[in-house]
Design an enzyme around this catalytic site. Structure first.
Site, mmCIF file in Angstrom:
data_model
loop_
_atom_site.group_PDB
_atom_site.id
_atom_site.type_symbol
_atom_site.label_atom_id
_atom_site.label_comp_id
_atom_site.label_asym_id
_atom_site.label_seq_id
_atom_site.Cartn_x
_atom_site.Cartn_y
_atom_site.Cartn_z
ATOM 1 N N CYS A 102 -0.385 4.175 2.086
ATOM 2 C CA CYS A 102 -0.225 4.009 3.539
ATOM 3 C C CYS A 102 1.224 4.227 3.961
ATOM 4 O O CYS A 102 1.491 4.830 4.991
ATOM 5 C CB CYS A 102 -0.611 2.595 3.974
ATOM 6 S SG CYS A 102 -2.180 2.024 3.373
ATOM 7 N N ASP A 103 2.149 3.689 3.175
ATOM 8 C CA ASP A 103 3.518 3.560 3.662
ATOM 9 C C ASP A 103 4.556 4.433 2.936
ATOM 10 O O ASP A 103 5.695 4.514 3.370
ATOM 11 C CB ASP A 103 3.957 2.092 3.564
ATOM 12 C CG ASP A 103 2.999 1.157 4.308
ATOM 13 O OD1 ASP A 103 2.328 1.635 5.232
ATOM 14 O OD2 ASP A 103 2.933 -0.024 3.950
ATOM 15 N N CYS A 145 0.829 -1.206 0.000
ATOM 16 C CA CYS A 145 0.000 0.000 0.000
ATOM 17 C C CYS A 145 0.862 1.254 0.000
ATOM 18 O O CYS A 145 1.350 1.692 1.038
ATOM 19 C CB CYS A 145 -0.914 0.011 1.215
ATOM 20 S SG CYS A 145 -1.921 1.482 1.331
#
Lengths: 324, 107
Positions: free
Chosen positions: A136-137, A133
């Site tokens: 997200c990261d 992701c």
């Protein structure tokens, strides 16, 4: 007993809920405890969903779909389905901690899950430099050299997004052409920070406590090489999420739930399926939403036929009266 | 009850020096899975007030803590015991799975 239980909270699940709720079926939607909203929760700008000419953020789109479903009386429950029993006239769906649900019909809209590379060190280094992701990261890879594995739209989107943080993004792809749409390809090709590594697959991941590199193998001549990396994003596709239904619902050779023609009807009466879990080909937010509509209409038709049957057969009338 | 936030300036006193185990939830506004796991952690915290302290670190506001503890994926939950990391959980999980992971601290 309820009329309809919807399992899944992506575009297919929420659209099915909107239609079912507007048909006064009072659906309950089991949305998952940690993945509610589905795959679009992990995307940024959605530019191809009609009605939003300026684009819309994936999570915002899903929040709006949920609100629309709730507006007409859908009960949304943030819990995970642990077990289903779909064979009988009464379908039972068990959840993690919200108890059991019973209904005359079930709509399965469980979508798909990220595909893994299947390498020995993948699990160990997940969250330690390996990610599925980018949104997200990506933040944690500022000024690092990283790679995205894959050749589809999501791989291009992730690579392009990651250039906001990383100093260099390799795209590793098994072939010499991309599966991604033209616009996504063009964006990636035009980005100075992105470099393509063609005809290569990742056969090993190295790193003690965090990813420090990968071993690449040429799909042309089999030669291996090492690439130093500070992070690896895997975007090689998805597999339909069907494990809850094995042994009950028929699957296709692609691993999706089998449905009858263009309908959402599975092999079991009263059980319908919609969205990515039945679609090995298109897998778009809008096709999933359309598929959710089909499932809601099929479920509505099924419930109406039960009622009609009951009217002609007083013996089961009382059982159905509890439903409607 | 919502978990309280700790920052780079309060981390030492509130986490490292704590007499009880402390679970630190590394999160950010833009992280969808973090928003899902946050209420679950609040529930676990309120059900285990006497066993485990649960606090939050916003990685945007506290980048040095994120770097020091090698956070590369959030939500990341680290349990600190006597100033040391005793356990790391990465990714949002359902309540039962988190409770199983944390069993040693909830017993």
């Amino acid at each position: 007993m309820r009329n309809v239980i919807i399992i899944g909270s992506g575009p297919a699940g929420y659209t099915a809920a909107i239609y079912a709720a507007r048909a006064n079926l009072n659906p309950v939607l089991l949305a998952s405890s940690v993945e509610a909203g589905g795959e679009l929760m992990n995307t940024t700008e959605v530019e191809n969903y009609p009605g939003f000419p300026e684009g819309i953020q994936g999570p915002e789109l899903m929040t709006k779909m949920q609100e629309q479903a709730e507006r007409f009386g859908t009960e949304v429950i943030l819990d995970d389905v642990t077990e289903v029993s779909l064979g009988g006239e009464v379908k039972t769906v068990k959840t993690g901690y919200s108890g059991d649900f019973e209904a005359a019909s079930v709509i399965v809209a469980t979508g798909s899950a990220y595909r893994k590379l299947g390498l020995a060190d993948e699990e160990r280094l997940s969250g330690r430099g390996i990610s599925w992701c980018a949104t997200c990261d990506g933040f944690f890879f500022k000024q690092k050299t990283i790679a995205v594995v894959g050749g589809g739209d999501s791989a291009m989107e992730e690579a392009t997004f990651l250039t906001r943080f990383a100093s260099k993004v390799y795209v590793i792809h098994r072939k010499d052409t991309l599966r991604a749409s033209k616009i996504m390809q063009d964006r990636a090709f035009a980005n100075d920070k992105i470099e393509f590594i063609w005809n290569s697959e990742v056969v090993g991941i190295s790193g003690e406590n965090a990813v420090d590199g990968v071993t690449l193998k040429s799909t042309v001549d089999g030669t291996e090489s090492h690439l130093e990396l500070g992070g690896l994003f895997i975007a090689i596709g998805n597999d339909p999420r069907t494990h809850l239904f094995h042994g009950q619902l028929e699957l296709t050779l692609d691993g999706t739930i089998a449905v009858d023609g263009r309908s959402s009807r599975t092999n079991l009466p009263g059980v319908f399926a919609a969205g990515d879990v039945i679609d090995p080909t298109y897998r778009q937010a809008v096709t999933a939403a359309a598929s959710g509509t089909v499932a809601a209409l099929d479920a509505e038709h099924y419930l109406a036929s039960l009622e009609q049957e009951a009217n002609h057969n007083p013996e089961i009338a009382s059982a159905v009266a509890a439903t409607v | 009850m919502s978990a309280r936030s700790v920052s780079e300036s309060t981390f030492d006193a509130e986490v490292l020096q704590s007499a009880r185990p402390v679970l630190v939830d590394f999160w950010a506004e833009w992280c969808g899975p973090c928003r899902m796991v946050s209420p679950i952690l609040d529930q676990i915290a309120s059900e285990n007030v006497d066993k485990l302290d649960i606090v939050k670190v916003n990685v945007d506001e506290n980048p040095n803590l994120a770097m020091q503890y090698q956070i590369t994926s959030i939500p990341a939950m680290k349990v600190f015991k006597s100033g040391e990391v005793a356990q790391t959980i990465i990714g949002a999980k359902p309540k039962a799975a988190l409770e199983a992971d944390l069993a040693a601290f909830l017993a």
